[in-house]
Design a protein around this motif. Structure first.
Motif, PDB file in Angstrom:
ATOM      1  N   ILE A  73       1.114  -0.593  -0.178  1.00  0.00           N
ATOM      2  CA  ILE A  73      -0.239   0.100   0.183  1.00  0.00           C
ATOM      3  C   ILE A  73       1.104   1.092  -0.251  1.00  0.00           C
ATOM      4  N   ASP A  74       0.855   2.600  -0.927  1.00  0.00           N
ATOM      5  CA  ASP A  74       1.193   3.313  -0.819  1.00  0.00           C
ATOM      6  C   ASP A  74       0.322   4.319  -1.263  1.00  0.00           C
ATOM      7  N   ASN A  75       1.052   6.141  -0.847  1.00  0.00           N
ATOM      8  CA  ASN A  75       0.382   7.019  -1.121  1.00  0.00           C
ATOM      9  C   ASN A  75      -1.152   7.187  -1.084  1.00  0.00           C
ATOM     10  N   GLY A  76      -1.096   6.270   0.560  1.00  0.00           N
ATOM     11  CA  GLY A  76      -2.320   6.232   1.204  1.00  0.00           C
ATOM     12  C   GLY A  76      -2.795   7.938   2.254  1.00  0.00           C
ATOM     13  N   ARG A  77      -4.140   7.972   2.007  1.00  0.00           N
ATOM     14  CA  ARG A  77      -4.601   8.887   2.682  1.00  0.00           C
ATOM     15  C   ARG A  77      -6.395   8.686   3.207  1.00  0.00           C
ATOM     16  N   ALA A  78      -6.584   9.130   4.290  1.00  0.00           N
ATOM     17  CA  ALA A  78      -7.933   9.128   5.341  1.00  0.00           C
ATOM     18  C   ALA A  78      -8.298   9.654   6.844  1.00  0.00           C
ATOM     19  N   ARG A  79      -9.441   9.095   6.630  1.00  0.00           N
ATOM     20  CA  ARG A  79      -9.711   9.886   7.735  1.00  0.00           C
ATOM     21  C   ARG A  79     -10.299   8.933   8.622  1.00  0.00           C
ATOM     22  N   VAL A  80     -10.112   9.083  10.273  1.00  0.00           N
ATOM     23  CA  VAL A  80     -10.827   8.150  11.060  1.00  0.00           C
ATOM     24  C   VAL A  80     -11.304   9.077  12.321  1.00  0.00           C
ATOM     25  N   SER A 133      -2.465  11.093   5.950  1.00  0.00           N
ATOM     26  CA  SER A 133      -1.639  11.186   4.662  1.00  0.00           C
ATOM     27  C   SER A 133      -0.040  10.683   5.103  1.00  0.00           C
ATOM     28  N   GLY A 134       0.150  10.277   3.638  1.00  0.00           N
ATOM     29  CA  GLY A 134       1.473   9.084   3.300  1.00  0.00           C
ATOM     30  C   GLY A 134       1.348   8.185   3.867  1.00  0.00           C
ATOM     31  N   VAL A 135       0.434   7.087   3.922  1.00  0.00           N
ATOM     32  CA  VAL A 135       0.017   6.073   4.680  1.00  0.00           C
ATOM     33  C   VAL A 135       0.780   5.436   3.461  1.00  0.00           C
ATOM     34  N   SER A 136       1.629   4.168   4.158  1.00  0.00           N
ATOM     35  CA  SER A 136       2.336   3.141   3.315  1.00  0.00           C
ATOM     36  C   SER A 136       2.192   2.110   4.729  1.00  0.00           C
ATOM     37  N   GLY A 137       2.791   0.164   3.798  1.00  0.00           N
ATOM     38  CA  GLY A 137       2.657  -0.132   4.449  1.00  0.00           C
ATOM     39  C   GLY A 137       2.446  -1.779   3.310  1.00  0.00           C
ATOM     40  N   GLY A 138       1.641  -2.854   4.048  1.00  0.00           N
ATOM     41  CA  GLY A 138       1.125  -3.588   3.540  1.00  0.00           C
ATOM     42  C   GLY A 138       1.385  -4.793   4.489  1.00  0.00           C
ATOM     43  N   ILE A 139       1.978  -6.033   2.984  1.00  0.00           N
ATOM     44  CA  ILE A 139       1.857  -7.726   4.316  1.00  0.00           C
ATOM     45  C   ILE A 139       2.712  -7.660   3.502  1.00  0.00           C
ATOM     46  N   LYS A 140       3.904  -8.339   4.109  1.00  0.00           N
ATOM     47  CA  LYS A 140       5.311  -9.351   3.251  1.00  0.00           C
ATOM     48  C   LYS A 140       4.609 -10.667   2.679  1.00  0.00           C
ATOM     49  N   ALA A 148       1.029  -4.501   8.313  1.00  0.00           N
ATOM     50  CA  ALA A 148       1.332  -3.208   8.564  1.00  0.00           C
ATOM     51  C   ALA A 148       1.397  -1.601   8.544  1.00  0.00           C
ATOM     52  N   LEU A 149       1.516  -0.486   8.648  1.00  0.00           N
ATOM     53  CA  LEU A 149       0.972   0.422   8.587  1.00  0.00           C
ATOM     54  C   LEU A 149       1.719   1.495   8.954  1.00  0.00           C
ATOM     55  N   ASP A 150       1.683   2.653   8.476  1.00  0.00           N
ATOM     56  CA  ASP A 150       2.707   3.496   8.574  1.00  0.00           C
ATOM     57  C   ASP A 150       2.551   4.586   8.350  1.00  0.00           C
ATOM     58  N   GLY A 151       1.945   6.373   9.543  1.00  0.00           N
ATOM     59  CA  GLY A 151       1.422   7.347   8.247  1.00  0.00           C
ATOM     60  C   GLY A 151       1.791   8.426   8.731  1.00  0.00           C
ATOM     61  N   GLN A 152       1.785   9.709   8.673  1.00  0.00           N
ATOM     62  CA  GLN A 152       1.338  10.844   9.294  1.00  0.00           C
ATOM     63  C   GLN A 152       0.101  11.160   9.616  1.00  0.00           C
ATOM     64  N   GLY A 153      -0.358  12.897  10.752  1.00  0.00           N
ATOM     65  CA  GLY A 153      -1.927  12.611  10.653  1.00  0.00           C
ATOM     66  C   GLY A 153      -1.389  14.021  10.870  1.00  0.00           C
TER      67      GLY A 153
END
Length: 203
Positions: free
Chosen positions: A107-114, A120-127, A136-141
Motif C-alpha cells: 500500500i502506498d500514497n495513502g490518505r484517509a480519515r478516522v 496522509s503518507g500512509v504506506s505499508g502492507g503484508i509482506k 503493517a501501516l505507517d503514516g502521519q496525521g
C-alpha cells in the motif's frame, strides 16, 4: 497459464474475488475489512505454473500481480467478530495505490480519515500473505486535538493508556505519527492488534 485482465471500476467489496482462493485467509480479511468505496484502474497479470503459485520462491519465474487505485474506501482494518461491535474505528475515504504481487501486498500514497482526523503518507502492507500475515501501516496525521482524542477514546488505546486521557481536553491542531502492526489470525482475519505506537506533538 498466461492471463491478463483489466477493469476500470469495481465495488471495493468485490475486490476479494480477484484474489485466488489459495489465499483464503487474505480473502476472508478483505471481505470483512472493505466496507465501501471503489477499486479503479485494475490490472491483473498471472503467468506460470499454478503448482508454483504464488511464485514467491527465489527460483520461481512465474508472475502474479493485481494492481489498483483505492478510491473513497472505508476500511475496517481490524474487522469485528460476527455480530460484535467494532473495537477500532474504521478508516474512511481511503485513497491509495494497492498492489498484490506474488506473495505480498503493498500500500502506498495513502490518505484517509478516522473520526474526522486526517491521515496522509500512509504506506505499508503484508509482506507474506501465506505464512506471516501481518498488516503493517505507517503514516502521519494532522487535525484537531479533539478529533485525535476522540479516536483514542473510541479505540483500545484508551484502555492501554489506563484511561489517562479520559479527562483531557485538546485545542488547536495536533500532528501525529502512527504505526500499526496487525496480525491476521489464522482463524479470524484481523481480529487483534499486536502493537500500536503513536506520539503526537503540536503541529
Amino acid at each position: 497459464m498466461d492471463l491478463t485482465g483489466k477493469a476500470q471500476r469495481v465495488d471495493a467489496r468485490r475486490v476479494a474475488r480477484y484474489i485466488p482462493q489459495h489465499l483464503e485467509h487474505t480473502r476472508s480479511w478483505l471481505q470483512r475489512a472493505l466496507l465501501a468505496g471503489e477499486a479503479r484502474n485494475i490490472a491483473v497479470r498471472l503467468k506460470g505454473e499454478l503448482a508454483d503459485f504464488p511464485f514467491d520462491t527465489p527460483r520461481s519465474t512465474g508472475l502474479f500481480r493485481v494492481a489498483f487505485q483505492a478510491q473513497g474506501v472505508n476500511l475496517a482494518y481490524v474487522p469485528p467478530a460476527d455480530g460484535a461491535p467494532p473495537t477500532w474505528p474504521a478508516f474512511e475515504g481511503v485513497n491509495a495505490d494497492v498492489v498484490f504481487e506474488r506473495g505480498g501486498l503493498e500500500i502506498d500514497n495513502g490518505r484517509a480519515r478516522v473520526l474526522g482526523y486526517e491521515l496522509s503518507g500512509v504506506s505499508g502492507g503484508i509482506k507474506d500473505l501465506q505464512h506471516q500475515r501481518v498488516l503493517a501501516l505507517d503514516g502521519q496525521g494532522r487535525g484537531g486535538g479533539a478529533e485525535l482524542l476522540h479516536y483514542v477514546r473510541a479505540s483500545p488505546l484508551d484502555e492501554w493508556l489506563d484511561h489517562a486521557l479520559s479527562s483531557t481536553a485538546a485545542q488547536g491542531p495536533v500532528g501525529l505519527r502512527l504505526g500499526l502492526s496487525i496480525p491476521l489470525s489464522a482463524t479470524r482475519a484481523g481480529a487483534s492488534i499486536s502493537t500500536a505506537r503513536a506520539c503526537s506533538s503540536p503541529a
